[in-house]
Motif scaffolding. Structure first.
Motif, short mmCIF file in Angstrom:
data_model
loop_
_atom_site.label_atom_id
_atom_site.label_comp_id
_atom_site.label_asym_id
_atom_site.label_seq_id
_atom_site.Cartn_x
_atom_site.Cartn_y
_atom_site.Cartn_z
N THR A 16 61.25 51.16 35.76
CA THR A 16 59.83 50.85 35.58
C THR A 16 58.97 51.31 36.76
O THR A 16 57.80 51.65 36.58
CB THR A 16 59.66 49.33 35.37
OG1 THR A 16 60.42 48.95 34.23
CG2 THR A 16 58.21 48.97 35.12
N LEU A 17 59.56 51.33 37.96
CA LEU A 17 58.77 51.60 39.18
C LEU A 17 57.93 52.89 39.07
O LEU A 17 56.71 52.85 39.24
CB LEU A 17 59.67 51.63 40.42
CG LEU A 17 60.36 50.30 40.75
CD1 LEU A 17 61.25 50.45 41.98
CD2 LEU A 17 59.34 49.20 40.97
N PRO A 18 58.55 54.05 38.80
CA PRO A 18 57.71 55.26 38.72
C PRO A 18 56.71 55.22 37.57
O PRO A 18 55.63 55.81 37.66
CB PRO A 18 58.72 56.40 38.54
CG PRO A 18 59.97 55.76 38.09
CD PRO A 18 59.97 54.38 38.65
N ILE A 19 57.05 54.49 36.50
CA ILE A 19 56.14 54.45 35.34
C ILE A 19 54.88 53.66 35.67
O ILE A 19 53.78 54.04 35.28
CB ILE A 19 56.88 53.85 34.12
CG1 ILE A 19 58.02 54.79 33.73
CG2 ILE A 19 55.94 53.67 32.95
CD1 ILE A 19 58.85 54.28 32.60
N ILE A 20 55.03 52.56 36.42
CA ILE A 20 53.84 51.81 36.86
C ILE A 20 52.97 52.72 37.72
O ILE A 20 51.74 52.77 37.58
CB ILE A 20 54.24 50.54 37.64
CG1 ILE A 20 54.89 49.52 36.69
CG2 ILE A 20 53.02 49.92 38.33
CD1 ILE A 20 55.34 48.25 37.36
N LEU A 21 53.62 53.49 38.61
CA LEU A 21 52.86 54.35 39.52
C LEU A 21 52.12 55.45 38.77
O LEU A 21 50.96 55.73 39.08
CB LEU A 21 53.79 54.94 40.57
CG LEU A 21 54.28 53.92 41.60
CD1 LEU A 21 55.36 54.52 42.48
CD2 LEU A 21 53.13 53.40 42.44
N SER A 56 51.71 46.44 31.29
CA SER A 56 52.06 47.45 30.29
C SER A 56 53.13 48.39 30.85
O SER A 56 53.96 48.91 30.12
CB SER A 56 50.81 48.21 29.82
OG SER A 56 50.35 49.09 30.78
N GLY A 57 53.14 48.57 32.20
CA GLY A 57 54.22 49.34 32.81
C GLY A 57 55.57 48.71 32.52
O GLY A 57 56.56 49.40 32.24
N LEU A 58 55.61 47.37 32.58
CA LEU A 58 56.87 46.67 32.28
C LEU A 58 57.32 46.95 30.85
O LEU A 58 58.50 47.20 30.59
CB LEU A 58 56.72 45.17 32.48
CG LEU A 58 56.59 44.68 33.94
CD1 LEU A 58 56.37 43.17 33.96
CD2 LEU A 58 57.84 45.03 34.74
N GLY A 118 58.43 50.58 30.63
CA GLY A 118 59.68 50.69 31.38
C GLY A 118 60.82 50.10 30.57
O GLY A 118 61.92 50.67 30.52
N GLY A 119 60.56 48.98 29.90
CA GLY A 119 61.59 48.36 29.05
C GLY A 119 62.00 49.29 27.93
O GLY A 119 63.19 49.46 27.65
N LEU A 120 61.00 49.91 27.29
CA LEU A 120 61.30 50.84 26.19
C LEU A 120 62.16 52.00 26.69
O LEU A 120 63.13 52.41 26.06
CB LEU A 120 60.01 51.37 25.59
CG LEU A 120 59.29 50.43 24.63
CD1 LEU A 120 57.90 50.94 24.32
CD2 LEU A 120 60.09 50.28 23.35
N LYS A 121 61.78 52.51 27.88
CA LYS A 121 62.52 53.67 28.40
C LYS A 121 63.94 53.29 28.79
O LYS A 121 64.88 54.04 28.51
CB LYS A 121 61.76 54.25 29.61
CG LYS A 121 62.22 55.65 29.99
CD LYS A 121 61.12 56.39 30.76
CE LYS A 121 61.52 57.82 31.03
NZ LYS A 121 60.40 58.74 31.04
N SER A 122 64.08 52.12 29.43
CA SER A 122 65.43 51.79 29.93
C SER A 122 66.33 51.22 28.85
O SER A 122 67.55 51.18 29.02
CB SER A 122 65.34 50.83 31.12
OG SER A 122 64.54 49.71 30.80
N SER A 123 65.75 50.80 27.73
CA SER A 123 66.62 50.24 26.68
C SER A 123 67.30 51.34 25.86
O SER A 123 68.11 51.06 24.99
CB SER A 123 65.82 49.33 25.76
OG SER A 123 64.80 50.06 25.12
#
Lengths: 364, 316
Positions: free
Chosen positions: A70-75, A305-307, A310-315
């Motif tokens: 999630t970190l880079p996606i929030i950024l 919304s980053g979370l 990030g959840g969608l990407k990491s799942s």
């Protein structure tokens, strides 16, 4: 554009509609949506709803990986959001991530310094290069009036090829990646790893929290941020009020680029420990567009919304393992953008439904 | 001579999808709707064409690729209607809607590959388009070698589309109305022509052409559809559209030039003074040139004036 409902309400409607449409797509193609939601929840909380009370119910590793991804996606969300607030559309976060990532890699390989200097220097390099890559379309827009959307799209591809060329040019690189960065430049943390069942979670989360605070502070608490927002609201009025619009546009794009560059540093100093030759885009910039839109360009909104994204990407890993094509996560992300973009229409439809109900009440 | 003729032939083959998609872009942008979803629409067209081919080539024989690109075109048209609905009826931000469609196409095509073929790509096909020599014309000295030997017929289709588009935009009532929608929608509206309808048609044609182009691209340059099949050609087409200054012959020239720069990296290895230049430079060339072109044209307003703005009757 006049909207009756708040951005928050419309965002939730957009999320619900996307999950609904994605579920319909899954059902039509013979896949049970249950696995999708179980994977998503397991990734975001570490809890496996299919094993309540059993062994393996909780696994901290999933949670650690989720935060790490999630970190880079929030950024990138902050990057796109910052430009949006000045009325600019930064499709270029993708390229700014790539160039920023190279900056961090170069410092990590070429310098040998104590940790307290090396990590900040590598992060600074990433942010500066990202800022430069954002400033170029900004200054072109400001001086020549060319549209930043087309310029940033073109610069994404330039970044992809230039980044690959530069990565390969570093000493010791082969056709896929560079040598391992000096340990003193990395954000890795044995403590965080142990805490989260050996995930790749790293110290970068501190930088992300700082970035969120800085984003909020610049935009909401400083005169400079006020000027940026004024340019975003009404360029002509801002100019009339004595704000130097061209310079504000260039600064805004540069700061947006710095956020994206920081995302690049998260990837090369945190997630990986080497620089990578990319065969194609990794979509961090496009995820950022989705994050900023859904988050309504506010610091807190982008965080939440980053979370989600990030959840969608990491799942995706878990989905693939349970036989669900991982692309469904990408479909959901795209649908959310689409429905947020359509929110004006959705607002109108809800109005129409509401007034019909009122009429029914009157006739009774 | 051999080297030159194969460079020319290959450039034209790689230029074909760029030209066709950029022509599509003309219709959409001239009607006043910015369409950065061209990349995604190409993916949809390419996927449908590439999925249809291996499943039907045994039954349909040599006709397969032609039917496949027709279906790809229809799929592209259908997909583009989402963009039309969002940007014309719902007044969404056209760039955001286009971005969403690009992501949706990338996800959806590979998802469907997983469902139909159980892998992240389509099954390989045997009956893509075949290169052939054009009867009579290929006998012409020099010109025959350059333009009519070992060529795909789809290139001539692209040329025909250029001529048709130029004619429509310059000489027909429909074309003039379409252009007016992108310049002064309120003027068009005031004489009783529906801006909404014209813009729907503009976006639909762009979808049909981009879908067609995606099909052509996968059936001439690949043996299956993968996530990397279109690899940014939709965006290069967008560049060709700007470089070609929103008109058909401009797009033809720009498309050939960008096709040339795509294959140049392959040939540069055989040319002594160019073999030292890293291939990445050639790959980045179309994008660098587009930015330079935009700077060059920036003082004159060449693009459709009202492109990107939803038409609001109440503001008339």
């Amino acid at each position: 554009m006049y909207k009756k409902r708040s951005h928050l309400t419309l965002s939730f409607i957009a999320i619900l509609l996307s999950f609904l449409v994605a579920s319909i797509v899954m059902i039509l193609s013979g896949i049970s949506p249950k696995g999708f939601f179980v994977s998503l929840i397991r990734t975001m909380t570490g809890m496996n709803l299919q094993a309540i009370g059993k062994e393996g119910f909780f696994n901290a590793r999933y949670f650690g990986e989720f935060i790490q991804i999630t970190l880079p996606i929030i950024l990138t969300g902050l990057s796109v959001g910052f430009a949006f607030r000045t009325g600019l559309f930064n499709i270029g976060a993708e390229g700014q991530v790539i160039i920023g990532s190279f900056g961090a890699v170069a410092v990590g390989i070429l310098f040998k310094l104590p940790l307290v200097l090396h990590v900040p220097l590598a992060i600074m390099a990433a942010m500066l290069l990202g800022a430069l890559w954002g400033w170029i379309p900004g200054i072109l827009k400001a001086k020549f009036g060319v549209h930043e959307v087309v310029i940033t799209i073109m610069m994404n591809y330039m970044a992809l090829y230039l980044g690959n060329f530069l990565i390969k040019a570093l000493p010791g690189s082969d056709n896929q990646k560079t040598v391992t960065l000096h340990a003193s430049s990395l954000l890795h943390s044995d403590f965080l790893r142990k805490l989260t069942g050996n995930s790749r979670l790293h110290w970068g989360f501190i930088a992300v929290i700082l970035a969120i605070i800085v984003y909020h502070f610049i935009l909401e608490k400083t005169t400079f941020g006020y000027e940026l927002r004024a340019v975003g609201h009404n360029r002509d009025a801002a100019e009339y009020a004595g704000i130097k619009v061209p310079s504000r546009i260039a600064y805004s794009m540069a700061i947006a680029g710095a956020f994206a560059g920081l995302a690049g540093a998260m990837l090369s100093l945190g997630t990986f420990d080497y620089g990578r030759v990319l065969s194609t885009f990794e979509n961090y910039g496009f995820d950022g567009i989705a994050v900023a839109l859904l988050g309504g360009n506010s610091a807190l909104g982008i965080f939440f919304s980053g979370l989600l994204f990030g959840g969608l990407k990491s799942s995706q890993t878990l989905m693939q393992a349970s036989g669900i094509p991982l692309e469904i996560a990408m479909i959901v992300s795209a649908l959310i953008i689409l429905f947020v973009a359509m929110s004006y229409g959705i607002d109108k439809v809800l109005d129409a439904l509401g007034s019909r109900r009122e009429k029914k009440h009157e006739s009774h | 001579m051999n080297l030159i003729s194969s460079i020319v032939t290959l450039s034209l083959i790689y230029a074909t999808p760029i030209i066709v998609t950029a022509l599509g872009g003309i219709y959409s942008e001239r009607s006043g709707v910015v369409n950065i979803a061209l990349e995604g629409i190409m993916m949809v067209g390419a996927f449908v064409a590439a999925a249809f081919t291996p499943l039907n080539e045994a039954a349909l024989g040599a006709w397969t690729p032609w039917i496949a690109i027709l279906l790809g075109s229809l799929a592209g048209g259908l997909f583009s209607l989402i963009h039309a609905f969002a940007s014309v009826d719902l007044r969404s931000n056209q760039v955001i809607s286009g971005t969403a469609l690009n992501m949706l196409a990338a996800g959806f095509t590979i998802y469907m590959c997983q469902i139909i073929f159980n892998m992240q790509r389509t099954q390989t096909f045997n009956r893509g388009f075949v290169k052939s020599n054009v009867p009579v014309f290929s006998q012409i000295p020099i010109i025959g070698d350059l333009f009519f030997k070992r060529m795909y017929y789809t290139f001539y289709l692209a040329i025909a589309l250029v001529l048709i588009t130029a004619f429509i935009l310059k000489r027909t009532r429909f074309g003039l109305r379409l252009k007016a929608c992108g310049e002064h929608p309120s003027a068009v509206d005031s004489v009783g022509i529906s801006v909404r309808k014209m813009r729907y048609i503009g976006v639909l044609i762009s979808g049909l052409l981009a879908g067609l182009s995606g099909g052509i691209m996968v059936l001439t340059q690949a043996t299956q559809f993968t996530a990397g099949s279109i690899h940014g050609v939709g965006f290069i087409s967008l560049a060709a559209l700007i470089f070609g200054r929103w008109n058909a012959f401009g797009v033809l020239g720009a498309g050939i030039f960008f096709g040339f720069s795509q294959i140049f990296s392959i040939f540069s290895r055989d040319i002594p003074f160019l073999s030292k230049v890293p291939t990445e430079i050639f790959s980045a060339l179309p994008y660098i040139l587009t930015i330079l072109a935009m700077l060059l044209f920036s003082r004159k307003s060449v693009g459709p004036k009202a492109a990107g703005e939803p038409y609001d009757v109440s503001k008339r």
